[in-house]
Design a protein around this motif. Structure first.
Motif, PDB file in Angstrom:
ATOM      1  N   UNK A  70       0.834  -1.205   0.000  1.00 52.95           N
ATOM      2  CA  UNK A  70       0.000   0.000   0.000  1.00 52.95           C
ATOM      3  C   UNK A  70       0.867   1.253   0.000  1.00 52.95           C
ATOM      4  N   UNK A  71       1.911   1.254   0.839  1.00 51.85           N
ATOM      5  CA  UNK A  71       2.790   2.417   0.930  1.00 51.85           C
ATOM      6  C   UNK A  71       3.477   2.685  -0.408  1.00 51.85           C
ATOM      7  N   UNK A  72       3.948   1.618  -1.032  1.00 48.84           N
ATOM      8  CA  UNK A  72       4.623   1.759  -2.323  1.00 48.84           C
ATOM      9  C   UNK A  72       3.673   2.326  -3.382  1.00 48.84           C
ATOM     10  N   UNK A  73       2.467   1.801  -3.441  1.00 50.52           N
ATOM     11  CA  UNK A  73       1.480   2.267  -4.416  1.00 50.52           C
ATOM     12  C   UNK A  73       1.090   3.723  -4.149  1.00 50.52           C
ATOM     13  N   UNK A  74       0.934   4.057  -2.873  1.00 53.96           N
ATOM     14  CA  UNK A  74       0.577   5.425  -2.505  1.00 53.96           C
ATOM     15  C   UNK A  74       1.664   6.408  -2.936  1.00 53.96           C
ATOM     16  N   UNK A  75       2.924   5.961  -2.809  1.00 57.44           N
ATOM     17  CA  UNK A  75       4.050   6.805  -3.192  1.00 57.44           C
ATOM     18  C   UNK A  75       4.134   6.981  -4.706  1.00 57.44           C
ATOM     19  N   UNK A  76       3.923   5.871  -5.429  1.00 57.57           N
ATOM     20  CA  UNK A  76       4.045   5.904  -6.886  1.00 57.57           C
ATOM     21  C   UNK A  76       2.850   6.582  -7.560  1.00 57.57           C
ATOM     22  N   UNK A  77       1.661   6.412  -6.976  1.00 59.37           N
ATOM     23  CA  UNK A  77       0.435   6.945  -7.590  1.00 59.37           C
ATOM     24  C   UNK A  77      -0.355   7.738  -6.544  1.00 59.37           C
ATOM     25  N   UNK A  78       0.149   8.924  -6.182  1.00 58.93           N
ATOM     26  CA  UNK A  78      -0.476   9.707  -5.106  1.00 58.93           C
ATOM     27  C   UNK A  78      -1.899  10.167  -5.401  1.00 58.93           C
ATOM     28  N   UNK A  98      -5.290   3.720   7.107  1.00 59.85           N
ATOM     29  CA  UNK A  98      -5.611   5.142   6.965  1.00 59.85           C
ATOM     30  C   UNK A  98      -4.348   6.004   7.042  1.00 59.85           C
ATOM     31  N   UNK A  99      -3.460   5.681   7.994  1.00 61.71           N
ATOM     32  CA  UNK A  99      -2.251   6.491   8.165  1.00 61.71           C
ATOM     33  C   UNK A  99      -1.305   6.363   6.983  1.00 61.71           C
ATOM     34  N   UNK A 100      -1.401   5.248   6.245  1.00 59.23           N
ATOM     35  CA  UNK A 100      -0.539   5.044   5.088  1.00 59.23           C
ATOM     36  C   UNK A 100      -1.144   5.605   3.796  1.00 59.23           C
ATOM     37  N   UNK A 101      -2.242   6.339   3.930  1.00 61.06           N
ATOM     38  CA  UNK A 101      -2.758   7.086   2.791  1.00 61.06           C
ATOM     39  C   UNK A 101      -3.879   6.445   2.000  1.00 61.06           C
ATOM     40  N   UNK A 102      -4.454   5.352   2.506  1.00 63.07           N
ATOM     41  CA  UNK A 102      -5.585   4.750   1.789  1.00 63.07           C
ATOM     42  C   UNK A 102      -6.795   5.670   1.860  1.00 63.07           C
ATOM     43  N   UNK A 103      -7.665   5.576   0.853  1.00 66.16           N
ATOM     44  CA  UNK A 103      -8.858   6.414   0.792  1.00 66.16           C
ATOM     45  C   UNK A 103     -10.020   5.769   1.538  1.00 66.16           C
ATOM     46  N   UNK A 104      -9.840   4.482   1.884  1.00 65.23           N
ATOM     47  CA  UNK A 104     -10.906   3.801   2.601  1.00 65.23           C
ATOM     48  C   UNK A 104     -10.526   2.389   2.983  1.00 65.23           C
ATOM     49  N   UNK A 105     -11.377   1.761   3.788  1.00 63.93           N
ATOM     50  CA  UNK A 105     -11.183   0.372   4.217  1.00 63.93           C
ATOM     51  C   UNK A 105     -12.546  -0.306   4.238  1.00 63.93           C
TER      52      UNK A 105
END
Length: 211
Positions: A70-78, A98-105
């Motif tokens: 998730x962190x890698x994807x969030x970094x590559x595709x903000x 949530x803290x790692x930048x996901x838009x939802x769970x």
């Protein structure tokens, strides 16, 4: 909801992927759905899909190493909205997501009505997280920032390192020289603020969650 949304489903379990595929078609009329069963397949797919509107991501897939994927994807595709769909429904997991930048769970235990409501909410631009399941976790935020600093190739090297591969094996798999891998290792250790392979793997494992 009538739309032409491009939605990507990333999950390595064919039965659940198919069930989610059917559920989304019922919840979101006219959606274009795309599927991936590993992080590598997902990264290739994101490049092919024309402006994906939503990524539904399972935490545990080949190559993803739990939260680190998730962190890698969030970094590559903000700018890509990522909603995690997981069987791990503990509040600590939801808080990390949530803290790692996901838009939802969205819990995998959600019924059709709950899934429909969550999907409509995120596609309308509003984050969705189950009520009462969010905690603050500063330590995880710090780890995610370190991991997000890695380049895609460095991240891949770190994942192979976590799988127990030696420099020579990683070089062979990535079709590069062993010197290149050593250079990547040096950069990885510096960015993660660790001194050796063992510490790097331990740091990565701290972000992993149970399926």
């Amino acid at each position: 909801m009538d739309s032409t949304y491009n939605i990507i489903i990333a999950d390595d379990h064919p039965l659940f992927r198919n069930a989610l595929f059917q559920s989304i078609h019922m919840a979101v009329s006219g959606a274009n759905l795309h599927e991936a069963d590993s992080l590598d397949a997902l990264l290739a797919l994101i490049k092919k899909v024309d402006e994906p509107d939503l990524l539904l991501l399972d935490l545990k897939m080949p190559g993803s190493n739990g939260m680190s994927g998730l962190i890698h994807l969030r970094s590559e595709y903000p700018d890509l909205p990522i909603v995690v769909i997981s069987a791990s429904e503990e509040s600590s997991v939801v808080s990390q997501v949530k803290s790692h930048g996901a838009f939802g769970f969205i819990p995998k235990s959600s019924d059709m009505r709950e899934l429909n409501s969550a999907l409509n909410q995120v596609l309308n631009g509003d984050p969705f997280f189950p009520e009462g399941l969010i905690q603050n976790n500063d330590a995880c935020n710090e780890l995610s920032q370190k991991l997000a600093a890695l380049t895609p190739q460095q991240y891949k090297v770190l994942g192979m390192l976590s799988d127990g591969l030696l420099n020579k094996q990683i070089a062979y798999e990535l079709n590069v020289s062993e010197a290149t891998i050593k250079a990547h290792m040096t950069a990885i250790f510096r960015k993660l603020d660790v001194k050796n392979r063992t510490q790097a793997v331990i740091l990565l494992q701290q972000l992993e969650t149970e399926n």
